[in-house]
Design an enzyme around this catalytic site. Structure first.
Site, PDB file in Angstrom:
ATOM      1  N   GLU A  16     -17.518  -5.842   5.822  1.00 64.90           N
ATOM      2  CA  GLU A  16     -18.867  -5.937   5.250  1.00 64.90           C
ATOM      3  C   GLU A  16     -18.983  -5.185   3.930  1.00 64.90           C
ATOM      4  O   GLU A  16     -19.660  -5.639   3.000  1.00 64.90           O
ATOM      5  CB  GLU A  16     -19.907  -5.386   6.234  1.00 64.90           C
ATOM      6  N   ILE A 439      10.039 -14.169 -12.541  1.00 64.18           N
ATOM      7  CA  ILE A 439      10.273 -13.370 -11.337  1.00 64.18           C
ATOM      8  C   ILE A 439      10.057 -14.164 -10.061  1.00 64.18           C
ATOM      9  O   ILE A 439      10.417 -13.729  -8.973  1.00 64.18           O
ATOM     10  CB  ILE A 439       9.391 -12.091 -11.373  1.00 64.18           C
ATOM     11  N   ARG A 523     -10.296  -4.000  -2.009  1.00 59.36           N
ATOM     12  CA  ARG A 523      -9.132  -4.789  -1.611  1.00 59.36           C
ATOM     13  C   ARG A 523      -8.570  -4.340  -0.266  1.00 59.36           C
ATOM     14  O   ARG A 523      -8.327  -3.153  -0.050  1.00 59.36           O
ATOM     15  CB  ARG A 523      -8.043  -4.697  -2.662  1.00 59.36           C
ATOM     16  N   TRP A 569       5.847  -3.153   4.302  1.00 57.25           N
ATOM     17  CA  TRP A 569       4.506  -3.730   4.226  1.00 57.25           C
ATOM     18  C   TRP A 569       4.025  -4.304   5.556  1.00 57.25           C
ATOM     19  O   TRP A 569       3.108  -5.113   5.586  1.00 57.25           O
ATOM     20  CB  TRP A 569       4.441  -4.758   3.083  1.00 57.25           C
ATOM     21  N   ASP A 607      13.828  -9.915  -3.438  1.00 57.60           N
ATOM     22  CA  ASP A 607      12.881  -8.946  -4.004  1.00 57.60           C
ATOM     23  C   ASP A 607      12.805  -7.682  -3.163  1.00 57.60           C
ATOM     24  O   ASP A 607      12.673  -7.749  -1.942  1.00 57.60           O
ATOM     25  CB  ASP A 607      11.474  -9.557  -4.045  1.00 57.60           C
ATOM     26  N   GLU A 613       8.607   3.059  -2.673  1.00 57.01           N
ATOM     27  CA  GLU A 613       7.478   3.641  -1.950  1.00 57.01           C
ATOM     28  C   GLU A 613       7.842   4.069  -0.539  1.00 57.01           C
ATOM     29  O   GLU A 613       7.062   4.748   0.119  1.00 57.01           O
ATOM     30  CB  GLU A 613       6.271   2.702  -1.965  1.00 57.01           C
ATOM     31  N   CYS A 651       9.055  -3.768  -8.989  1.00 55.61           N
ATOM     32  CA  CYS A 651       8.009  -3.663  -9.991  1.00 55.61           C
ATOM     33  C   CYS A 651       7.443  -2.258 -10.100  1.00 55.61           C
ATOM     34  O   CYS A 651       6.359  -1.993  -9.635  1.00 55.61           O
ATOM     35  CB  CYS A 651       6.896  -4.663  -9.768  1.00 55.61           C
ATOM     36  N   HIS A 702       0.007  -8.005 -15.513  1.00 59.17           N
ATOM     37  CA  HIS A 702      -1.281  -7.610 -14.917  1.00 59.17           C
ATOM     38  C   HIS A 702      -2.456  -7.879 -15.853  1.00 59.17           C
ATOM     39  O   HIS A 702      -3.601  -7.756 -15.461  1.00 59.17           O
ATOM     40  CB  HIS A 702      -1.251  -6.128 -14.538  1.00 59.17           C
ATOM     41  N   CYS A 734       6.848  -9.014 -13.664  1.00 57.13           N
ATOM     42  CA  CYS A 734       6.657  -9.328 -12.241  1.00 57.13           C
ATOM     43  C   CYS A 734       6.265 -10.802 -12.112  1.00 57.13           C
ATOM     44  O   CYS A 734       6.249 -11.528 -13.105  1.00 57.13           O
ATOM     45  CB  CYS A 734       5.582  -8.411 -11.657  1.00 57.13           C
TER      46      CYS A 734
HETATM   47  N1  GLN Z   1       8.945 -13.046  -6.267  1.00 55.29           N
HETATM   48  C1  GLN Z   1       7.678 -12.397  -6.179  1.00 55.29           C
HETATM   49  C2  GLN Z   1       6.706 -13.025  -7.165  1.00 55.29           C
HETATM   50  O1  GLN Z   1       7.152 -13.470  -8.185  1.00 55.29           O
HETATM   51  C3  GLN Z   1       7.805 -10.926  -6.477  1.00 55.29           C
HETATM   52  C4  GLN Z   1       6.500 -10.207  -6.325  1.00 55.29           C
HETATM   53  C5  GLN Z   1       6.588  -8.699  -6.414  1.00 55.29           C
HETATM   54  O2  GLN Z   1       7.513  -8.154  -6.952  1.00 55.29           O
HETATM   55  N2  GLN Z   1       5.618  -7.996  -5.903  1.00 55.29           N
HETATM   56  O3  GLN Z   1       5.514 -13.043  -6.930  1.00 55.29           O
HETATM   57 ZN    ZN Z   2       7.189  -7.324  -9.046  1.00 62.99          ZN
END
Ligand code: GLN
Ligand code: ZN
Length: 766
Positions: A16, A439, A523, A569, A607, A613, A651, A702, A734
């Site tokens: 919400e 990528i 998010r 993740w 990837d 992290e 990335c 981005h 990316c």
């Molecule tokens: N192969 C993925 C893309 O191009 C890599 C995404 C990422 O590095 N978070 O979206």
């Molecule tokens: Zn990336």
């Protein structure tokens, strides 16, 4: 003995708050309506905790965006560039200022950037980084801390416990934005404001206040340790009537055990899920004036608590300190848990019975309390569930376990060293210098996302869905050919998310309908749950890569997510070490890599954006983690012939400290983020010569901004000064899934031109 909670999720069981905030931002909701939603959520959360019998119910843990940003606003640490937000428009309130700091502000000719965001310790939550300046001052600004205390106090039977980020942690979370000072030295200016708030709270009737000091479980310098002593001595002197609970989590106190236990406070919270082994040392060091809050219920994962294990710890603490000095609690704030397991209707009942979300975790705290007080039947029920889980055929697959046991050194090695592979690959591909590629993903347009929604709802058939995705793939291939890229990708249109896509096709995963966890601001993410041994019943990507390859004469790169990222993740198993799960996933990905090779795919990218992290919070633990993480990657990548080229992608730009390990992954080509830092990262290469091929990202995906040929050429020139020319690839930072096609095409066209410019320059040099 009391029941304590450190914090509760605030996005709402049906997200919400997310929805209300986004509507407010787009002008569809007014301020009062937004405040109403927030108040209702707080009230519900407090009531749920009261019903569960929690004694110390947190307040001020609610936040519209982020609790660190709240603290900055409370303390008046507001960067000057936001001044116009309040002065320019009379209708603007503190809330608008707050959101401007979080998200930036672009209105009426003003353009102010947002504050920086970064990961909250080793979680997937992101906080807004406090900005500190040399002449930084602090003052009581927002009254949120006291307002929310009063609000909770009116509602609850027991006195609520305000939660604040502790002063030392607050400073350490921030960043100096000017040269010439250390943020720790701001402590003297900061403490009086904390004390002001504490006095106000006392005045309003507060008894306990929780100060979160997660940095006490990290590696600290001498100066930082001294800051702790100074800060808490000051608070004890100025606020002797308040009971302060210092909360630590995510790691053991380790070298800071004596420091933490000797702070002049009333209670210390420790994380006994992440670090049960620290209990002995902490008990040993606990003076008779200190109470302990035992974090025994996992706030970071979704599994039902093993009461027997928790009780062993609780009993030990009671034996040493007596019941009166014990709190039972979750390990950390429940912010990192999804709301309510009862809202899930599609998980198999047997598996669901092994889980607990935030609401269930409160109940676990309360049941543990009851068991200590003599209700042993609860323990029996719980043990039965754990026994079922331990032996369930859904979880345990003999073939998977024995395959992991049988992994040998050979499985982690390519057939030949890089130099031989490079030669074989050069002969096979005959690429120009500075080969260009992307990528993996291309724009996930509203049309594409709509297709998936329609498929889910059943308003289109699987066949219709597939043929539409095929169309998008063919179109992407055509566009890439036309732009003149050297190595193509299929575009990832069939994927909702790079982890979820694989999780859905692998055995051992389940998915929730409502298991949302806040990632940053509005998010939220819904991590897959790995409950059992992981295996790969069928091909996962072969069909799509083959399809794309059939539609072009150029090479199409296969596209996979690596084992460490899938692990990182997801919610992972707590009944085996993380590396064990990572190796199982690695073997599944290895099989997919081999299947792709068999299907004629000659370049395969795996990837691993999440490797960094996963780094442990204590540096001493880094090598151990990196050893298995790199091994997992290598297992997935090493099943192919020399002439099959393996790529990986990451990335982030801060990897100078682990560059040796990244090199040890031995991917033939790595693509990485560098453009935002102006290739700063490449400086690492002046000391460490990276052995394999590398594509330093030449533009930031981005931003919708279209990079010029000139700036990308300049970045590449920088790269040629530091890396062997024949090892350099040209690519964005990316994947492009968040961009629009227009931007993407224009940017890639410029990128291809930049590569051409470099080729010409190099030719002239010889
Ligand atoms: N192969 C993925 C893309 O191009 C890599 C995404 C990422 O590095 N978070 O979206
Ligand atoms: Zn990336």
């Amino acid at each position: 003995m009391q029941k304590n909670n450190l914090g509760y999720p605030r996005i709402g069981a049906g997200r919400e708050l997310k929805k209300a905030c986004e509507q407010y931002w787009s002008g569809k909701l007014n301020r009062d309506e937004l405040l109403d939603v927030a108040e209702r959520l707080r009230r519900e959360n407090w009531q749920v905790q009261q019903q569960a019998g929690i004694d110390l119910i947190p307040c001020n843990d609610f936040s519209f965006y982020d609790q660190v940003l709240d603290m900055s606003l409370s303390l008046g640490a507001i960067p000057k560039r936001y001044n116009p937000v309040l002065t320019q428009n009379r209708d603007h309130t503190e809330l608008d200022l707050y959101f401007a700091m979080a998200r930036g502000y672009q209105k009426g000719g003003i353009d102010i950037t947002a504050m920086e965001m970064t990961k909250w310790f080793d979680t997937n939550y992101h906080y807004i980084v406090p900005e500190f300046y040399k002449n930084q001052s602090f003052k009581k600004f927002s009254s949120k801390i006291t307002d929310q205390f009063s609000e909770a106090k009116k509602l609850l039977d027991k006195t609520p416990k305000p939660v604040l980020i502790g002063p030392v942690t607050y400073l350490l979370l921030g960043k100096e934005k000017e040269e010439g000072f250390n943020r720790i030295d701001l402590l003297d200016r900061l403490l009086p404001v904390y004390v002001d708030f504490l006095h106000d709270l006392k005045e309003l009737g507060a008894e306990w206040v929780q100060l979160d000091e997660a940095f006490l479980s990290l590696d600290l310098s001498e100066k930082e340790r001294d800051a702790y002593k100074t800060a808490y001595a000051y608070i004890a002197r100025e606020c002797p009537e308040l009971k302060i609970m210092v909360a630590t989590y995510f790691e053991a106190l380790g070298d800071n055990t004596t420091l933490a236990t000797s702070l002049p406070v009333s209670a210390l919270h420790i994380d006994l899920v992440r670090a049960p082994q620290q209990l002995d040392a902490v008990l040993q060091a606990t003076p008779h004036t200190l109470s302990l809050s035992l974090g025994v219920v996992d706030g970071r994962n979704i599994w039902k608590n093993d009461y027997k294990k928790s009780l062993d710890l609780i009993d030990k603490a009671i034996a040493k300190l007596g019941k009166d000095r014990i709190f039972i609690a979750p390990s950390c704030s429940l912010l990192h848990s999804p709301y309510d397991l009862d809202a899930e209707t599609t998980i198999a009942p047997e598996i669901k019975n092994w889980m607990a979300f935030a609401r269930q975790k409160l109940n676990e705290v309360s049941e543990l309390y009851k068991i200590v007080e003599g209700e042993v039947s609860l323990l029996k029920e719980n043990s039965k569930v754990h026994e079922e889980r331990r032996t369930s055929e859904r979880i345990h697959k003999v073939e998977v376990k024995s395959r992991v046991d049988g992994i040998t050194e050979t499985d982690t090695l390519r057939k030949s060293p890089f130099s031989a592979r490079q030669k074989a690959q050069q002969e096979r591909f005959g690429l120009p210098l500075f080969p260009t590629t992307t990528i993996g993903s291309f724009p996930q347009t509203p049309d594409i996302r709509k297709l998936r929604a329609q498929l889910k709802k059943g308003s289109i058939t699987q066949q219709e869905y597939t043929s539409k995705i095929e169309e998008a793939t063919i179109e992407a291939i055509r566009i890439q050919e036309e732009i003149g890229l050297d190595i193509l990708v299929h575009g990832e249109f069939e994927r909702n998310d790079m982890v979820e896509y694989f999780g859905e096709l692998l055995d051992g995963f389940v998915f929730t309908q409502n298991g949302w966890v806040q990632s940053y601001g509005s998010r939220c993410v819904k991590p897959p749950i790995i409950f059992g041994d992981v295996s790969r019943p069928n091909d996962m990507t072969v069909q799509w890569s083959r399809f794309a390859q059939e539609h072009t004469d150029k090479v199409v790169k296969g596209m996979l997510t690596g084992p460490v990222t899938i692990l990182q993740w997801s919610f992972v198993r707590d009944d085996q070490p993380r590396f064990e799960t990572a190796f199982q996933i690695a073997l599944a990905i290895r099989d997919e890599v081999i299947a792709l090779e068999k299907a004629g795919i000659s370049m395969i990218q795996i990837d691993e954006p999440a490797i960094r992290e996963g780094l442990p919070l204590h540096k001493k633990d880094w090598d151990k983690y990196l050893d298995w993480a790199i091994k997992a990657f290598r297992i997935s990548a090493s099943g192919v012939k020399d002439e099959t080229q393996i790529h990986t992608h990451m990335c982030y730009s801060e990897f100078n400290d682990i560059i040796g390990h990244i090199a040890a992954m031995d991917a033939d080509v790595i693509t990485i983020e560098t453009s935002r830092s102006q290739m700063e990262l490449l400086e690492a290469f002046s000391e460490f010569s990276y052995p394999n091929e590398i594509g330093p990202g030449v533009y930031d995906i981005h931003s919708p901004r279209i990079p010029t040929v000139k700036e990308m050429t300049a970045l590449l020139q920088k790269a040629t000064a530091l890396l062997p020319i024949e090892n350099i690839w040209v690519n964005p930072d990316c994947g492009l899934k968040t961009r629009k096609w227009e931007e993407t095409e224009a940017a890639l066209r410029n990128m291809v031109r930049a590569a051409a410019t470099l080729r010409k320059e190099v030719k002239q040099r010889v």
